[in-house]
Design an enzyme around this catalytic site. Sequence first.
Site, short mmCIF file in Angstrom:
data_model
loop_
_atom_site.label_atom_id
_atom_site.label_comp_id
_atom_site.label_asym_id
_atom_site.label_seq_id
_atom_site.Cartn_x
_atom_site.Cartn_y
_atom_site.Cartn_z
NE ARG A 50 -2.19 0.78 3.88
CZ ARG A 50 -2.11 1.12 4.48
NH1 ARG A 50 -1.47 2.78 4.30
NH2 ARG A 50 -1.82 0.89 5.57
CE1 TYR A 102 -15.51 10.49 -17.91
CE2 TYR A 102 -14.64 10.86 -16.18
CZ TYR A 102 -15.55 9.93 -17.40
OH TYR A 102 -15.98 8.62 -16.31
CG ASP A 173 -7.60 15.53 -17.84
OD1 ASP A 173 -7.25 14.48 -18.35
OD2 ASP A 173 -8.66 14.73 -16.92
#
Length: 387
Positions: A50, A102, A173
């Site tokens: 993790r 988006y 983005d």
Amino acid sequence: MGREIETKCIHLESEEDCIKNYGAISYPIYQTATYAHPGVEQSTGYDYSRLQNPTREHLEKIIATLENGNDAFAFSSGMAAITMAMELFKPGDHLIVDSDLYGGSIRLFRNVSEKNGITFSRVDCYKEDVETYVQDNTKAIYIETPTNPMMNVTDIRKMAEIAKKYKLLLIVDNTFLSPYFQNPLELGADIVIHSGTKYLGGHNDTLAGFLVTKSEEISERFRFLIKTTGAGLAPFDSWLILRGVKTLGLRMERAQENAIEIAKWLKTQPAVTKVIYPGLEEHLGHEIMKKQARGFGAMLTFQLRSKEDAFTILEKVRLIQYAESLGGVETLITYPTTQTHADVPEEIRIKNGITDATLRLSVGIENIKDLLEELERVFGELEEKEW
């Protein structure tokens, strides 16, 4: 002299990893949750997957290199990456975001971020005076360029100047162009986002997301958050993205070549009322793209005469597949109204230009002759239906 980007997709500057892993050309998948310690207060450098995993770490180094960043973070999906970026902000903070994003990003901001006390101004960043929307509590500007799905192009350098003036973060983005065609950090951005599911992976076989930065302060914050939330990309998925990135340059070039030909062909069709592709000279963002990117990408959007025309095309395509993702080797056609932007309120969709006659095309790497034959068949049947 640094290596060219096609080479960076395959090799890190250091070749030590190859030696460490018995000369393996394909980087190994370290499918382990935990790591044994050599002794008390000793570590191999890895303790628990993790926190970090060698396969994920190798991928992150590759992506950081491609975007000319100091650090990159691999997440379980593009939306996981965007969600993590929002963790930089606290209740009472304000963000300026592009109005045409988006649908998943819009859904996150409206239903999660706003619930957490963050406010947003939705702005057409490519044409409005963004500076007038800056408030005392504004912390960042968030853009896509080109936008999804209307292909609006925002001047990244201009946004960076505004961000620097008011001490804001600029988040970009870069999914549609990938680091092969555009590097926002080099243009002044602080954070770059990718849905690695798309061009970086390139084969529609896994989900992934990335955050990339040059800032040590932001890097330290993300490293803490990724280990705390557990949103890191799994080893096997990291390996799939590594495999995909190796052919990024070849795929982007071929897909772009196909997209240009298809955009020109669509312009000749009576059923098409508008073709939106930055590679066309009449596109409002064409000149900006030439200044800030090395290509125009392989995404295009087009408007038809009616909803019925759009549905007929979706029903008739065969080689081109009706699906809502993008960036893979296959050409996909998407209906934003009920797919990528289904959860976006109708008034926002209409304001952005997304109608019930809008289709989005993610152009793949098939032979262009076959793609044009498919389109000629489908549009031919559409015109016959009209008669």
